[in-house]
Scaffold this active site. Structure first.
Site, PDB file in Angstrom:
ATOM      1  N   ASP A 253       0.904  -1.159   0.143  1.00 35.50           N
ATOM      2  CA  ASP A 253       0.101  -0.142   0.122  1.00 35.50           C
ATOM      3  C   ASP A 253       0.859   1.162   0.081  1.00 35.50           C
ATOM      4  OD1 ASP A 253      -2.125  -1.519   0.247  1.00 35.50           O
ATOM      5  OD2 ASP A 253      -2.820  -1.076   1.948  1.00 35.50           O
TER       6      ASP A 253
ATOM      7  N   CYS B 152      30.728  11.360   2.698  1.00 30.42           N
ATOM      8  CA  CYS B 152      31.594  10.631   1.868  1.00 30.42           C
ATOM      9  C   CYS B 152      32.281  11.246   0.864  1.00 30.42           C
ATOM     10  CB  CYS B 152      30.476   9.930   0.703  1.00 30.42           C
ATOM     11  SG  CYS B 152      29.289   8.802   1.449  1.00 30.42           S
TER      12      CYS B 152
ATOM     13  N   CYS C  74      34.738  10.463  -2.555  1.00 33.74           N
ATOM     14  CA  CYS C  74      34.920   8.795  -2.884  1.00 33.74           C
ATOM     15  C   CYS C  74      33.743   8.322  -3.643  1.00 33.74           C
ATOM     16  CB  CYS C  74      34.685   8.309  -1.275  1.00 33.74           C
ATOM     17  SG  CYS C  74      34.748   6.460  -1.462  1.00 33.74           S
TER      18      CYS C  74
ATOM     19  N   CYS D 289      29.430  -0.926  -8.069  1.00 41.66           N
ATOM     20  CA  CYS D 289      28.082  -1.592  -8.445  1.00 41.66           C
ATOM     21  C   CYS D 289      27.703  -2.427  -9.645  1.00 41.66           C
ATOM     22  CB  CYS D 289      26.872  -0.605  -8.034  1.00 41.66           C
ATOM     23  SG  CYS D 289      25.149  -1.217  -8.437  1.00 41.66           S
TER      24      CYS D 289
ATOM     25  N   CYS E  73      28.159  -3.261  -2.598  1.00 33.34           N
ATOM     26  CA  CYS E  73      28.264  -1.807  -2.164  1.00 33.34           C
ATOM     27  C   CYS E  73      28.505  -1.456  -0.572  1.00 33.34           C
ATOM     28  CB  CYS E  73      27.495  -0.802  -2.551  1.00 33.34           C
ATOM     29  SG  CYS E  73      25.608  -1.347  -2.082  1.00 33.34           S
TER      30      CYS E  73
ATOM     31  N   CYS F 140      32.945  -0.382   1.025  1.00 33.87           N
ATOM     32  CA  CYS F 140      33.319   1.007   1.601  1.00 33.87           C
ATOM     33  C   CYS F 140      34.303   0.982   2.621  1.00 33.87           C
ATOM     34  CB  CYS F 140      31.923   1.321   2.575  1.00 33.87           C
ATOM     35  SG  CYS F 140      32.077   2.940   3.274  1.00 33.87           S
TER      36      CYS F 140
HETATM   37  S1  SF4 Z   1      23.382  -4.084  -3.576  1.00 31.63           S
HETATM   38 FE1  SF4 Z   1      24.342  -2.328  -4.130  1.00 31.63          FE
HETATM   39  S2  SF4 Z   1      26.203  -3.000  -5.424  1.00 31.63           S
HETATM   40 FE2  SF4 Z   1      24.648  -4.619  -5.370  1.00 31.63          FE
HETATM   41  S3  SF4 Z   1      23.352  -4.202  -7.134  1.00 31.63           S
HETATM   42 FE3  SF4 Z   1      22.300  -3.068  -5.269  1.00 31.63          FE
HETATM   43  S4  SF4 Z   1      23.217  -0.893  -5.380  1.00 31.63           S
HETATM   44 FE4  SF4 Z   1      24.461  -2.384  -6.651  1.00 31.63          FE
HETATM   45  S1  SF4 Z   2      32.156   3.616  -0.465  1.00 32.36           S
HETATM   46 FE1  SF4 Z   2      31.297   4.374   1.336  1.00 32.36          FE
HETATM   47  S2  SF4 Z   2      32.579   6.481   1.713  1.00 32.36           S
HETATM   48 FE2  SF4 Z   2      32.900   5.844  -0.328  1.00 32.36          FE
HETATM   49  S3  SF4 Z   2      30.941   6.809  -1.556  1.00 32.36           S
HETATM   50 FE3  SF4 Z   2      30.484   4.930  -1.092  1.00 32.36          FE
HETATM   51  S4  SF4 Z   2      29.368   4.986   1.041  1.00 32.36           S
HETATM   52 FE4  SF4 Z   2      30.571   6.928   0.792  1.00 32.36          FE
END
Ligand code: SF4
Ligand code: SF4
Length: 229
Positions: A101, A160, A163, A170, A214, A218
Site C-alpha cells: 500500500d 562520503c 569517494c 556496483c 556496495c 566502503c
Molecule cells: S546491492 Fe549495491 S552493489 Fe549490489 S546491485 Fe544493489 S546497489 Fe549495486
Molecule cells: S564507498 Fe562508502 S564512503 Fe565511499 S561513497 Fe560509498 S558509501 Fe560513501
C-alpha cells in the site's frame, strides 16, 4: 540511572551494537503522530561474512542477513514490551518489510531516517546508513514511542566526500553518485529497481534485496576493522 539510561543499557545487553534516540515529530505520518520519538538500534554485521562478498552475494551472507533481522526484531519487541510495562505506547518497525500500500520497497517508517536523526550516521552514495564506527556494515531497527527522550544531534550532510568506490563497484550501475543531504529522496541516490533486478541473478543463492558489494567495498567499514586488528 533514569529510565532512558536503563533502556539504553538493556538494549545493548540484548545485543545492539549502537543505540540512538531521535525526535521525529515533524516527519512521522499522521497515523504515527502519537508516537513521535524514535529509538534506533544498530547491529553490526560479521566482518568475516561481509569480507567474503567479492563479485556476488554468498549463501552465508543471506543467512546472516536473515539472522540479524531476526535479532533486530527480537530486540525491538523486547523494547516495546518494556516501554509498555512502563506505561508508554510503543511500536516496533519490522527490520525488513515492504508494504504494498505504501509503494514498492517501502516500510512502515524508514529506519535510515530515524537513524540519521539520532546522529548515528549519514546516507552514503550506496544508499545505506554509514556509521563512523562500522561503516555501512550494519542492519537497523526502529521503535517509535511516546516516551519523551533526550535525542542525539541529527546528521544532515554526507561524509562520503569525493569517494565513489561503491558507485564504481556496483555491477547493476544502480548508484547515481549523489552526495546525500537531509531531505534528498532515495530515488536520487539509488535505482532500487535496477538493484532488485540484478538480484534476480541470484535466486539460486536465496531471496534478498541486496547483493552486498556496495557495503563490502566502503572504506569506512574497512577502516574500523584495521584499527581493531
Ligand atoms: S546491492 Fe549495491 S552493489 Fe549490489 S546491485 Fe544493489 S546497489 Fe549495486
Ligand atoms: S564507498 Fe562508502 S564512503 Fe565511499 S561513497 Fe560509498 S558509501 Fe560513501
Amino acid at each position: 540511572m533514569d529510565k532512558q539510561e536503563i533502556l539504553e543499557k538493556k538494549i545493548k545487553e540484548w545485543g545492539a551494537s549502537l543505540v540512538g534516540f531521535s525526535n521525529l515529530e515533524e516527519i512521522v505520518p499522521e497515523n504515527l503522530s502519537d508516537i513521535p520519538y524514535g529509538i534506533s538500534i544498530v547491529i553490526k554485521l560479521s566482518d568475516r561474512i561481509v569480507d567474503e562478498i567479492t563479485d556476488k552475494p554468498t549463501h552465508t551472507y543471506y543467512h546472516h542477513y536473515r539472522a540479524v533481522n531476526n535479532l533486530i526484531d527480537l530486540i525491538t519487541l523486547r523494547t516495546v514490551l518494556l516501554l509498555e510495562e512502563w506505561g508508554y505506547k510503543a511500536l516496533a518497525v519490522p527490520a525488513s518489510q515492504s508494504i504494498a500500500d505504501l509503494g514498492e520497497y517501502r516500510g512502515l517508517f524508514p529506519h535510515k531516517t530515524a537513524a540519521t536523526r539520532a546522529g548515528l550516521g549519514w546516507i552514503g552514495k550506496n544508499g545505506l546508513l554509514v556509521t563512523e564506527e562500522y561503516g555501512p556494515r550494519v542492519r537497523l531497527g526502529t521503535v517509535l514511542t511516546n516516551m519523551p527522550l533526550r535525542t542525539g544531534t541529527p546528521i544532515t550532510q554526507s561524509r562520503c566526500g569525493s569517494c565513489r568506490i561503491c558507485v564504481d563497484a556496483c555491477p547493476a550501475m544502480a548508484l547515481y553518485g549523489t552526495l546525500w543531504k537531509e531531505g534528498i529522496p532515495r530515488e536520487e541516490i539509488v535505482d532500487a529497481k535496477a538493484c532488485s533486478e540484478y538480484m534476480k541473478n541470484f535466486k539460486h543463492i536465496g531471496r534478498g534485496h541486496v547483493c552486498g558489494i556496495c557495503m563490502e567495498v566502503c572504506p569506512y567499514g574497512k577502516r574500523k576493522k584495521s584499527v581493531d586488528r
